[in-house]
Design an enzyme around this catalytic site. Structure first.
Site, short mmCIF file in Angstrom:
data_model
loop_
_atom_site.label_atom_id
_atom_site.label_comp_id
_atom_site.label_asym_id
_atom_site.label_seq_id
_atom_site.Cartn_x
_atom_site.Cartn_y
_atom_site.Cartn_z
N ILE A 155 0.83 -1.21 0.00
CA ILE A 155 0.00 0.00 0.00
C ILE A 155 0.86 1.26 0.00
O ILE A 155 0.61 2.20 -0.76
CB ILE A 155 -0.96 -0.01 1.22
CG1 ILE A 155 -1.93 -1.20 1.11
CG2 ILE A 155 -1.74 1.30 1.31
CD1 ILE A 155 -2.76 -1.48 2.35
N SER A 233 -3.99 2.43 8.49
CA SER A 233 -3.43 1.10 8.79
C SER A 233 -4.11 0.44 9.99
O SER A 233 -4.97 -0.41 9.82
CB SER A 233 -1.93 1.19 9.00
OG SER A 233 -1.31 1.18 7.73
N ARG A 234 -3.72 0.81 11.18
CA ARG A 234 -4.35 0.27 12.39
C ARG A 234 -4.40 1.39 13.43
O ARG A 234 -3.46 2.16 13.58
CB ARG A 234 -3.55 -0.92 12.95
CG ARG A 234 -3.74 -2.22 12.17
CD ARG A 234 -5.16 -2.79 12.29
NE ARG A 234 -5.37 -3.99 11.52
CZ ARG A 234 -5.87 -4.04 10.28
NH1 ARG A 234 -6.21 -2.93 9.64
NH2 ARG A 234 -6.05 -5.20 9.67
N ASP A 258 -8.86 6.27 9.05
CA ASP A 258 -9.87 5.26 8.68
C ASP A 258 -9.94 4.18 9.76
O ASP A 258 -10.75 3.28 9.67
CB ASP A 258 -9.47 4.63 7.33
CG ASP A 258 -10.50 3.64 6.82
OD1 ASP A 258 -11.69 4.04 6.73
OD2 ASP A 258 -10.16 2.48 6.54
N HIS A 295 -13.22 2.45 8.85
CA HIS A 295 -12.53 1.26 8.33
C HIS A 295 -13.12 0.83 6.98
O HIS A 295 -13.53 -0.32 6.80
CB HIS A 295 -12.57 0.11 9.33
CG HIS A 295 -11.38 -0.81 9.20
ND1 HIS A 295 -10.69 -1.29 10.28
CD2 HIS A 295 -10.77 -1.33 8.10
CE1 HIS A 295 -9.70 -2.08 9.86
NE2 HIS A 295 -9.73 -2.11 8.53
P1 NAD Z 1 2.71 -4.94 3.58
O1 NAD Z 1 3.04 -6.11 4.44
O2 NAD Z 1 2.79 -5.10 2.10
O3 NAD Z 1 3.61 -3.67 4.00
C1 NAD Z 1 3.84 -3.32 5.33
C2 NAD Z 1 5.20 -2.67 5.39
O4 NAD Z 1 5.40 -2.22 6.73
C3 NAD Z 1 6.34 -3.64 5.05
O5 NAD Z 1 7.18 -3.08 4.06
C4 NAD Z 1 7.08 -3.79 6.37
O6 NAD Z 1 8.48 -3.98 6.22
C5 NAD Z 1 6.76 -2.45 7.02
N1 NAD Z 1 7.03 -2.44 8.45
C6 NAD Z 1 6.97 -3.47 9.33
N2 NAD Z 1 7.34 -3.06 10.55
C7 NAD Z 1 7.66 -1.74 10.43
C8 NAD Z 1 8.12 -0.76 11.34
N3 NAD Z 1 8.35 -1.07 12.62
N4 NAD Z 1 8.33 0.48 10.88
C9 NAD Z 1 8.12 0.78 9.58
N5 NAD Z 1 7.68 -0.11 8.67
C10 NAD Z 1 7.46 -1.35 9.09
O7 NAD Z 1 1.24 -4.52 4.03
P2 NAD Z 1 0.19 -3.65 3.19
O8 NAD Z 1 -0.67 -4.56 2.40
O9 NAD Z 1 0.89 -2.53 2.54
O10 NAD Z 1 -0.72 -3.11 4.39
C11 NAD Z 1 -0.24 -2.14 5.30
C12 NAD Z 1 -1.22 -2.03 6.45
O11 NAD Z 1 -2.46 -1.53 5.96
C13 NAD Z 1 -1.60 -3.38 7.07
O12 NAD Z 1 -0.69 -3.74 8.08
C14 NAD Z 1 -2.97 -3.14 7.62
O13 NAD Z 1 -2.83 -2.77 8.98
C15 NAD Z 1 -3.48 -1.94 6.84
N6 NAD Z 1 -4.70 -2.22 6.05
C16 NAD Z 1 -5.77 -1.44 6.26
C17 NAD Z 1 -6.93 -1.63 5.52
C18 NAD Z 1 -8.13 -0.75 5.70
O14 NAD Z 1 -9.21 -1.06 5.17
N7 NAD Z 1 -8.02 0.38 6.39
C19 NAD Z 1 -6.99 -2.67 4.57
C20 NAD Z 1 -5.84 -3.46 4.38
C21 NAD Z 1 -4.70 -3.23 5.12
#
Ligand code: NAD
Length: 342
Positions: A155, A233-234, A258, A295
């Site tokens: 993302i 994200s969360r 969100d 969300h």
């Molecule tokens: P992803 O696993 O592709 O990317 C997450 C990135 O975060 C990775 O590159 C990882 O190395 C990095 N990361 C891990 N620990 C870290 C830290 N301490 N500091 C900085 N970076 C760190 O995941 P994604 O698909 O890009 O999703 C990202 C987040 O989006 C998910 O974790 C989820 O919480 C959130 N999400 C939200 C929704 C929504 O509807 N709002 C939907 C899907 C995902």
């Protein structure tokens, strides 16, 4: 396979039934969340299908196991609501949908940025009431601004691509660098530099013990006065009380979220007309420069289609004894491309 689908909304049913036309599982839809009190509903179902706010803890899993459930097929990416160790001990396997709408979430983040910047949420209401004044609708150009992306996975990278298209400069922080960021001219920096130099900061890392309250009083103090903070994200990446103080002092100029720390008490339900007892959430809604969505960043047709297809494929893999690429295990499994938790 007979599958008990929990936390069912009309849209879940629509997309799961469409995806099931080629798979022929026996889907039974339940509106309640899955927890220790509702687990009995899954008696005789070899598979259950929960969503993000279902409580698949040890006590729930024990009831499921006792009544014949052998698979928890999550229809979401996050699995912090499942006790994986308890599941493994009880012989229950767990699968998930690791990616379903990276474009949808990144585009929603951009929607929050544009709405906050150009105050579209205020303009919408004003025009409907015949108020065409431009007072307090002043925005800023995105072109030339610096966007700081925390977490440059699927993302975060897409958000970078979109913001690059607006002519923004990109700063990034991640524990693992994604070559795609530097390929488009972005620069990896440490968090203090990202905080200090970004006009807009967008969070795209997972919630882990390391990232819990990543945005706290100390982090906010390092940011540019008037910074825009975006979180899709969360919720617990942000210390909400610290952010409220930042909004009151003006250090945070805009907040778009969100997700929210205590969202499981609120989100996905129609509570209109009811008394919301969460004073922190209610305080957030009083700021004119705060935009909250419940969300919904993932909530696109494409995502619901992908979620349904992958969830049911995971169930078919299990039913037919095939290796499921999206199984989650608490222990390393040599030879398997599985997600591990510490
Ligand atoms: P992803 O696993 O592709 O990317 C997450 C990135 O975060 C990775 O590159 C990882 O190395 C990095 N990361 C891990 N620990 C870290 C830290 N301490 N500091 C900085 N970076 C760190 O995941 P994604 O698909 O890009 O999703 C990202 C987040 O989006 C998910 O974790 C989820 O919480 C959130 N999400 C939200 C929704 C929504 O509807 N709002 C939907 C899907 C995902």
């Amino acid at each position: 396979m007979k599958v008990a689908v929990f936390s069912t909304k009309a849209y879940d049913r629509q997309f799961l039934e469409a995806a099931n036309s080629s798979k022929q599982h026996e889907l039974v839809f339940f509106e309640p969340r899955l927890d220790r009190d509702t687990a009995i509903l899954a008696s005789g179902f070899p598979a259950v299908c929960p969503f993000v706010h279902d409580q698949v803890d040890a006590s729930t899993l024990k009831i499921l196991a006792k009544n014949g459930t052998r698979l928890v097929s999550l229809r979401c990416a996050g699995f912090n609501n499942v006790d994986l160790n308890a599941a493994a001990e009880l012989g229950i396997r767990v699968s998930r949908v690791p990616a379903y709408s990276p474009y949808g979430v990144a585009e929603h983040a951009v929607g929050l940025i544009l709405s906050l910047n150009r105050k579209i949420h205020h303009a919408y209401n004003r025009v409907r009431e015949g108020n065409f004044s431009l007072n307090r609708l002043l925005g800023f150009n995105l072109h030339g601004r610096t966007v700081g992306i925390v977490g440059t996975g699927k993302i975060g990278l897409i958000l970078g691509q979109i913001m690059k298209g607006f002519g923004c400069n990109l700063l990034a922080y991640d524990v693992y660098q994604n070559p795609g960021i530097e390929a488009m001219g972005g620069k990896y920096v440490e968090l203090p530099e990202l905080f200090a130099k970004s006009d807009i900061i967008s969070l795209h890392c997972p919630l882990t013990p390391e990232t819990h309250h990543l945005i706290n009083e100390n982090a906010i103090a390092q940011m540019k006065p008037g910074v825009m903070l975006i979180n899709t994200s969360r919720g617990s990446l942000i210390d909400t009380q610290a952010v409220i103080e930042g909004l009151k002092s003006g250090q945070i100029g805009y907040l778009g979220v969100d997700v929210y720390e205590q969202e499981s008490e609120l989100f996905f339900e129609d509570l209109s007309g009811e008394i919301i007892k969460d004073d922190t959430f209610q305080r957030l809604t009083t700021f004119p420069n705060v935009l909250i969505t419940g969300h919904q960043a993932f909530f696109t047709e494409e995502a619901l289609h992908n979620i349904a297809e992958t969830t049911l494929s995971n169930i078919t893999d299990f039913e037919q004894g095939r290796d499921c690429p999206y199984e989650i295990c608490p222990q390393p499994q040599p030879g398997h491309n599985k997600v591990l938790v510490s």
